[in-house]
Design a protein around this motif. Structure first.
Motif, mmCIF file in Angstrom:
data_model
loop_
_atom_site.group_PDB
_atom_site.id
_atom_site.type_symbol
_atom_site.label_atom_id
_atom_site.label_comp_id
_atom_site.label_asym_id
_atom_site.label_seq_id
_atom_site.Cartn_x
_atom_site.Cartn_y
_atom_site.Cartn_z
ATOM 1 N N GLU A 188 0.737 -1.251 -0.083
ATOM 2 C CA GLU A 188 -0.153 0.312 -0.269
ATOM 3 C C GLU A 188 0.765 1.330 0.324
ATOM 4 N N THR A 189 2.287 1.209 0.978
ATOM 5 C CA THR A 189 3.158 2.447 0.656
ATOM 6 C C THR A 189 3.986 2.095 -0.503
ATOM 7 N N GLY A 190 3.918 1.372 -0.515
ATOM 8 C CA GLY A 190 4.966 1.871 -2.096
ATOM 9 C C GLY A 190 6.031 0.751 -2.376
ATOM 10 N N LEU A 191 6.254 0.073 -0.588
ATOM 11 C CA LEU A 191 7.857 -0.103 -0.687
ATOM 12 C C LEU A 191 7.617 -1.112 -1.229
ATOM 13 N N VAL A 192 6.871 -1.950 -2.120
ATOM 14 C CA VAL A 192 6.741 -3.256 -2.375
ATOM 15 C C VAL A 192 6.195 -2.998 -3.677
ATOM 16 N N ALA A 193 6.799 -3.414 -5.499
ATOM 17 C CA ALA A 193 6.030 -2.768 -6.196
ATOM 18 C C ALA A 193 5.510 -3.816 -7.211
ATOM 19 N N ASP A 194 6.427 -5.014 -7.369
ATOM 20 C CA ASP A 194 6.134 -6.619 -7.462
ATOM 21 C C ASP A 194 6.236 -7.333 -6.347
ATOM 22 N N ALA A 195 6.212 -9.057 -7.427
ATOM 23 C CA ALA A 195 5.737 -9.852 -6.455
ATOM 24 C C ALA A 195 7.989 -10.550 -7.039
ATOM 25 N N ARG A 196 8.585 -10.295 -6.750
ATOM 26 C CA ARG A 196 10.515 -9.733 -6.721
ATOM 27 C C ARG A 196 10.704 -9.341 -5.690
ATOM 28 N N GLY A 197 9.822 -8.005 -5.597
ATOM 29 C CA GLY A 197 10.101 -7.360 -4.290
ATOM 30 C C GLY A 197 9.485 -7.358 -2.587
ATOM 31 N N GLU A 198 7.952 -8.149 -2.888
ATOM 32 C CA GLU A 198 7.571 -8.969 -1.823
ATOM 33 C C GLU A 198 8.432 -10.213 -0.810
ATOM 34 N N ARG A 199 8.701 -10.937 -2.115
ATOM 35 C CA ARG A 199 9.267 -12.096 -2.259
ATOM 36 C C ARG A 199 11.448 -11.779 -1.235
ATOM 37 N N ARG A 200 11.437 -10.018 -1.889
ATOM 38 C CA ARG A 200 12.866 -9.927 -1.561
ATOM 39 C C ARG A 200 12.466 -9.532 0.326
ATOM 40 N N LEU A 201 11.651 -8.558 0.049
ATOM 41 C CA LEU A 201 11.024 -8.207 1.630
ATOM 42 C C LEU A 201 11.251 -9.741 2.556
ATOM 43 N N ALA A 202 10.214 -10.928 2.530
ATOM 44 C CA ALA A 202 9.549 -11.975 3.329
ATOM 45 C C ALA A 202 10.748 -12.273 3.577
ATOM 46 N N SER A 203 11.887 -12.619 2.321
ATOM 47 C CA SER A 203 12.952 -13.496 2.664
ATOM 48 C C SER A 203 14.388 -12.382 3.830
ATOM 49 N N MET A 204 13.203 -11.024 4.162
ATOM 50 C CA MET A 204 14.665 -10.463 4.772
ATOM 51 C C MET A 204 14.695 -10.484 6.304
ATOM 52 N N ARG A 205 13.379 -11.336 6.241
ATOM 53 C CA ARG A 205 13.174 -12.544 7.817
ATOM 54 C C ARG A 205 13.056 -11.479 8.813
ATOM 55 N N LEU A 206 12.106 -9.977 8.524
ATOM 56 C CA LEU A 206 12.526 -8.512 9.865
ATOM 57 C C LEU A 206 10.891 -9.267 11.014
ATOM 58 N N ASP A 207 10.215 -10.737 10.889
ATOM 59 C CA ASP A 207 9.778 -10.997 11.823
ATOM 60 C C ASP A 207 10.951 -11.665 13.344
ATOM 61 N N VAL A 208 12.256 -12.582 12.199
ATOM 62 C CA VAL A 208 12.970 -12.482 13.310
ATOM 63 C C VAL A 208 13.788 -11.732 14.433
ATOM 64 N N LEU A 209 13.760 -10.766 13.508
ATOM 65 C CA LEU A 209 14.539 -9.498 14.423
ATOM 66 C C LEU A 209 13.544 -8.567 15.388
ATOM 67 N N ALA A 210 11.966 -8.197 14.693
ATOM 68 C CA ALA A 210 11.178 -7.698 15.604
ATOM 69 C C ALA A 210 11.003 -8.138 16.617
ATOM 70 N N GLY A 211 11.021 -9.648 16.573
ATOM 71 C CA GLY A 211 10.143 -10.940 17.425
ATOM 72 C C GLY A 211 11.439 -10.855 18.467
ATOM 73 N N GLY A 212 12.734 -10.987 17.736
ATOM 74 C CA GLY A 212 13.811 -11.685 19.210
ATOM 75 C C GLY A 212 13.845 -9.989 19.721
ATOM 76 N N ALA A 213 13.453 -8.451 19.514
ATOM 77 C CA ALA A 213 13.601 -7.356 19.853
ATOM 78 C C ALA A 213 13.151 -7.435 20.989
ATOM 79 N N LEU A 214 12.140 -7.499 20.973
ATOM 80 C CA LEU A 214 11.383 -7.458 21.209
ATOM 81 C C LEU A 214 9.732 -8.632 21.431
ATOM 82 N N PRO A 215 10.574 -9.985 22.898
ATOM 83 C CA PRO A 215 10.322 -10.880 22.783
ATOM 84 C C PRO A 215 8.910 -10.989 23.362
ATOM 85 N N HIS A 216 8.207 -9.851 24.492
ATOM 86 C CA HIS A 216 6.837 -10.341 25.552
ATOM 87 C C HIS A 216 5.746 -9.634 24.433
ATOM 88 N N ALA A 217 6.160 -8.426 24.282
ATOM 89 C CA ALA A 217 5.377 -6.765 23.777
ATOM 90 C C ALA A 217 4.570 -7.965 22.671
#
Length: 319
Positions: free
Chosen positions: A22-51
């Motif tokens: 919606e914001t335009g940070l992803v514009a196509d399927a390749r961009g989505e795959r790249r974003l998903a592959s970054m595993r930002l859930d691992v970063l944020a979930g590990g940084a905020l284990p009780h959030a």
């Protein structure tokens, strides 16, 4: 990772991917795959284990935006033409100083930053707002300086590179965000300010150097200097030996960081409620550091062929 952290991170990913479309940070399927592959859930979930989900999702969105800006500057060669990067960064600077939000003609990346800033700054102190603005502005300044040096063919000596790298890693703005999403504001007190600044700088150094280890191949392909390449050049050694030297630097800096954290936790001269707040902040910083190092070991951000998109319930691609 705790069950609550895993659940919040998974739901945060479900919220982040549609937001990125919606914001335009992803514009196509390749961009989505790249974003998903970054595993930002691992970063944020590990940084905020009780959030809760909202705090984890906001943290992930900031991380996605930070990675996107980094890609624009480093991976797509933004700044090869004089003035090009400055035209890109100027709307970002404006997004942090206007209470009215970005103008109607503002580029998408400035609109994204303004939206994240508005949601994050709500309820935060004037000191926090000033600190975040200063830290993010310094990051933009450092990026412009780095690109100008690259364009001029100037290679900094090790000390100069390390100082600049501390500013381009976007770690200090992310630590500021975590004060909000981790509900652990930095303690402002002249008796601990110097040590807190050293702690924050140490996290930025470790994250920047570890990032250089992970991204060495990417940086070489992009023609960008990197700690590993600089150490190899400075010491006349192989890339493998340079990686060992970088790893030793990281461990030494982490040891200093642990000593600083221990000294802050032992600050018995502060009032009890201030000591408790200080320890919460130190815990947040150390947890984030551990999460960052773990994330750098598992992310697909530095691979050429990211995997398939992560499934999510609501996905409305932009037309």
């Amino acid at each position: 990772m705790a069950d609550n952290s895993s659940a919040s991170a998974a739901l945060g990913m479900e919220l982040m991917l549609p937001w990125a479309w919606e914001t335009g940070l992803v514009a196509d399927a390749r961009g989505e795959r790249r974003l998903a592959s970054m595993r930002l859930d691992v970063l944020a979930g590990g940084a905020l284990p009780h959030a809760d989900v909202a705090d984890v999702a906001l943290t992930m969105q900031w991380a996605a935006f930070i990675c996107w800006v980094d890609d624009q500057i480093d991976r797509r060669g933004l700044g090869s033409v004089p003035g090009e990067l400055e035209r890109f960064t100027m709307p970002l600077r404006g997004a942090l100083v206007s209470d009215a939000g970005p103008p109607a003609a503002a580029p998408a990346h400035a609109v994204v930053l303004a939206g994240l800033w508005e949601r994050t700054a709500a309820g935060m102190s004037a000191c926090w707002r000033a600190r975040f603005t200063a830290d993010y502005t310094d990051f933009l300044d450092a990026c412009e300086q780095e690109v100008a040096l690259r364009r001029s063919g100037i290679r900094l000596p090790l000390a100069g590179y390390l100082e600049l790298r501390r500013r381009t890693i976007t770690l200090l703005p992310m630590l500021d965000v975590l004060e909000r999403t981790g509900h652990a504001p930095l303690v402002e007190d002249p008796r601990v300010n110097a040590r807190l600044q050293d702690l924050r700088r140490a996290v930025a150094d470790v994250a920047g150097w570890a990032n250089d280890l992970a991204s060495a191949a990417d940086d070489e392909a992009a023609g960008q200097d990197n700690l590993v390449a600089l150490l190899a050049r400075r010491n006349g050694c192989s890339a493998g030996e340079a990686r060992l030297r970088a790893a030793a630097m990281i461990e030494e800096r982490r040891a200093g960081m642990r000593a600083t954290a221990a000294a802050l936790r032992a600050a018995s001269y502060l009032p009890r409620h201030r000591r408790q707040a200080l320890r919460r902040y130190v815990d947040l910083v150390e947890t984030f550091m551990a999460a960052t190092l773990h994330w750098l070991a598992v992310t697909g951000r530095f691979t050429c062929a990211p995997g398939p998109p992560t499934p999510h319930r609501s996905h409305v691609p932009r037309p």
